[in-house]
Design a protein around this motif. Structure first.
Motif: not given
Length: 195
Positions: A152-173
């Motif tokens: 949204a800060k880049q003026n791209i509006n995507v609902d959070k429900k449409k973003i799919v995380l295959d695995k939890t992001i818990k580390t840098l990278g």
């Protein structure tokens, strides 16, 4: 009309309200397929088939019979020996056809918007700054809500429900994240987690 399914509009002549003592039910007339409505139609339509497809709810066949060309003159209903309310039925059918067209238009617009956003998201990267602990893991994890906020800060509006995380992001990278924008439209986003 014998029920309240049709609204009162500018062309309505009167409204009759019956009390409990005067309540009566009128059984819907059935088409006897005599064909008199076909002979009476000034637009050379086939009201018998139009009415049949309305009864079955087949919008595509109603369109194929050119139901929208009906001028609602009432000749078919006047000549109907069974007393089928054809004009009322065709008004209802036209409403169904318009609703179907509006749904199809809305679907097409939603898909076009999803394709437009996919073109923007593909190749885009989002950088999220996070705090890490002594063991190198993040405090908490990166969620789809945070990714949506960064987009949204880049003026791209995507609902959070449409973003799919295959695995939890818990580390840098750097991570590849899938955005399911529409049933057939999927965008790939790069998420960079830094300190």
């Amino acid at each position: 009309q014998y029920d309240l399914s049709v609204p009162v509009i500018k062309g309505s002549n009167a409204v009759t309200i019956l009390g409990i003592r005067n309540k009566y039910a009128v059984e819907q007339s059935r088409c006897i397929r005599c064909g008199k409505c076909i002979d009476a139609c000034p637009m050379k339509l086939v009201p018998v088939l139009m009415y049949k497809y309305l009864q079955s709810g087949n919008v595509e066949e109603m369109k194929a019979q050119n139901l929208m060309d009906c001028i609602e003159c009432g000749c078919c209903a006047y000549n109907c020996p069974a007393g089928v309310p054809l004009v009322l039925a065709f008004r209802t059918a036209k409403h169904l056809i318009r609703e179907d067209a509006a749904k199809a238009r809305a679907k097409a617009e939603a898909k076009a918007e999803a394709i437009r956003i996919k073109g923007i998201i593909d190749g885009t990267s989002v950088t999220i700054k996070a705090t890490i602990g002594k063991n190198g893991n993040l405090f908490g994890s990166i969620t789809n809500k945070e990714i949506s906020e960064q987009l949204a800060k880049q003026n791209i509006n995507v609902d959070k429900k449409k973003i799919v995380l295959d695995k939890t992001i818990k580390t840098l990278g750097t991570y590849k994240v899938v955005c399911k924008l529409y049933p057939e439209v999927v965008a790939n986003l790069t998420v960079v987690v830094t300190e």
